[in-house]
Design an enzyme around this catalytic site. Sequence first.
Site, PDB file in Angstrom:
ATOM      1  N   GLU A  52      41.417  46.903  39.588  1.00  0.00           N
ATOM      2  CA  GLU A  52      40.071  46.419  39.930  1.00  0.00           C
ATOM      3  C   GLU A  52      39.192  46.420  38.686  1.00  0.00           C
ATOM      4  O   GLU A  52      39.199  47.389  37.907  1.00  0.00           O
ATOM      5  CB  GLU A  52      39.488  47.335  41.011  1.00  0.00           C
ATOM      6  N   THR A  54      39.731  44.779  36.215  1.00  0.00           N
ATOM      7  CA  THR A  54      40.633  44.667  35.060  1.00  0.00           C
ATOM      8  C   THR A  54      40.794  43.209  34.645  1.00  0.00           C
ATOM      9  O   THR A  54      41.159  42.938  33.508  1.00  0.00           O
ATOM     10  CB  THR A  54      42.019  45.249  35.414  1.00  0.00           C
ATOM     11  N   ASP A  55      40.509  42.260  35.565  1.00  0.00           N
ATOM     12  CA  ASP A  55      40.828  40.860  35.221  1.00  0.00           C
ATOM     13  C   ASP A  55      39.999  40.345  34.047  1.00  0.00           C
ATOM     14  O   ASP A  55      40.534  39.730  33.120  1.00  0.00           O
ATOM     15  CB  ASP A  55      40.772  39.920  36.445  1.00  0.00           C
ATOM     16  N   GLY A 154      31.083  37.715  52.590  1.00  0.00           N
ATOM     17  CA  GLY A 154      30.458  38.934  52.060  1.00  0.00           C
ATOM     18  C   GLY A 154      31.244  40.195  52.351  1.00  0.00           C
ATOM     19  O   GLY A 154      30.731  41.294  52.217  1.00  0.00           O
ATOM     20  N   SER A 158      36.981  37.657  49.221  1.00  0.00           N
ATOM     21  CA  SER A 158      37.080  36.476  48.388  1.00  0.00           C
ATOM     22  C   SER A 158      36.937  35.162  49.155  1.00  0.00           C
ATOM     23  O   SER A 158      37.683  34.208  48.935  1.00  0.00           O
ATOM     24  CB  SER A 158      38.407  36.605  47.650  1.00  0.00           C
ATOM     25  N   ASP A 220      40.723  36.070  41.957  1.00  0.00           N
ATOM     26  CA  ASP A 220      40.625  35.613  43.345  1.00  0.00           C
ATOM     27  C   ASP A 220      41.202  34.210  43.519  1.00  0.00           C
ATOM     28  O   ASP A 220      41.945  33.935  44.465  1.00  0.00           O
ATOM     29  CB  ASP A 220      39.157  35.638  43.807  1.00  0.00           C
TER      30      ASP A 220
HETATM   31  C1  GLA Z   1      35.476  40.178  42.180  1.00  0.00           C
HETATM   32  C2  GLA Z   1      35.757  39.107  41.144  1.00  0.00           C
HETATM   33  C3  GLA Z   1      37.158  39.283  40.568  1.00  0.00           C
HETATM   34  C4  GLA Z   1      37.381  40.705  40.075  1.00  0.00           C
HETATM   35  C5  GLA Z   1      36.969  41.713  41.137  1.00  0.00           C
HETATM   36  C6  GLA Z   1      37.051  43.135  40.650  1.00  0.00           C
HETATM   37  O1  GLA Z   1      36.301  40.016  43.291  1.00  0.00           O
HETATM   38  O2  GLA Z   1      35.642  37.841  41.720  1.00  0.00           O
HETATM   39  O3  GLA Z   1      37.353  38.357  39.541  1.00  0.00           O
HETATM   40  O4  GLA Z   1      36.712  40.939  38.875  1.00  0.00           O
HETATM   41  O5  GLA Z   1      35.663  41.467  41.607  1.00  0.00           O
HETATM   42  O6  GLA Z   1      38.372  43.466  40.383  1.00  0.00           O
END
Ligand code: GLA
Length: 434
Positions: A52, A54-55, A154, A158, A220
């Site tokens: 989490e 980390t992307d 919400g 995603s 996502d």
């Molecule tokens: C949201 C963002 C993702 C990612 C997460 C945290 O979902 O859209 O790209 O950064 O938060 O891991």
Amino acid sequence: MSSGPDGAPARPPGAAGRHSIADRGARWFRTCYGHRPQGVWLAPGRVNIIGEHTDYNDGFVLPFALGEGVVAAASPRRDDRLALRTRRDPAASVEIPLARLRPGPDGTPAKLDEVREQLPGWARYPAGVAWSLLAAGYPVPGASLAIDSDLADGAGLSSSAALECSVALALTELVSPDSLDVLASAGPDPDRPGVPRPELAAIARRAENEFAGVPSGIMDQSASLLCRAQHALLLDCQSLESSQVPFKPDRAGVRVLVIDTRAKHELADGEYGSRQAECAEAAHQLGVPSLRAVHDVSALRGLADPVLHRRARHVVTDNLRVRQVTGLLRTSGGGDFRALSEVGTLLTRSHASLRDDFQVSWPEADVTVEVAVAAGALGARMTGGGFGGSALALVPEADLDQVQARILAAFSDRGWAEPEFLGAFPSGAAQRMI
Ligand code: GLA
């Protein structure tokens, strides 16, 4: 439900639900536009198992796609306009001339701010996708779109990426009413028909970042477009290489319980952006291009600022946990009970790291995790960006009722809104349904 040879469901339970939401989307299209859509495309929401925040640090993530998602029912139009309707707000009807989204003949960017300001929030995602496809050099047909969804908004699952991806697929797979050609095959590379999915994910992300104005990473959209049923997606967010990791908790009698804590999750409120900035600053002070380059927490000694140190420690340790979870799932062929118990422990550790070091969890998620683990879950954590949304827990089937009852009681004792439970089944990527 019928079972496959190894006891796993022969068909992901999401499949039946996908057909019914696609049918409902097609009916909604007919209500809006008075005729049948040419097609209906569905893109799923996701649950991130681990990895989490980390992307955007060039690290690793391990999401799986839900059975639930967003559908875009669509037909081409001859007037070079994009018409948008959503079943969530039936009275709202939006029409945008595509000319307003196209870069000028000399490559000058379209006046995005003006267009965006005139659109309701939900319409910015589909309009953004059309803009982003055009900006990438793909032709976008005039189209009527009707949106429907069986995914909570919400909830941190995603839904916005699912909306983008369903629209991206629709706009690139619609067939011209004149030539029967798939319009997007006339894109920048004539030898490559259609748009490759990793590229489509990047196009959808750009729509979210630059048009809708929501900062986010690539996880996502990649999950929505690339996941496979009964698998999680291991994505290297630096190289964008991905691989499928078997994830079959059902086989070991374990359920993935998603708990929508009903605390609203809003990515654009500044906290997400400030975490991105802190991570970039930590990398800068360490002299590395991104925190991905740090493999050991001992290398973080160089960070004098205690906040930056904590932020970086979360990213470094969560990247390691992604590798560990991936290893456990791979060696156990999708997770036997023992492997899933170890995965659970790593999930709970990840939550502690997100709560204490990265500081993106929220009270309802902390209570959910604590209560779920005390009531028999193998492990639990918040999932998604944080500050509201959902948690996931790995729960042995025998403990499922007890875990849910204890969470309900804990919320009610605190006077919080009742959480919602969703049994999550790793499902396939976005697809054309009709
Ligand atoms: C949201 C963002 C993702 C990612 C997460 C945290 O979902 O859209 O790209 O950064 O938060 O891991």
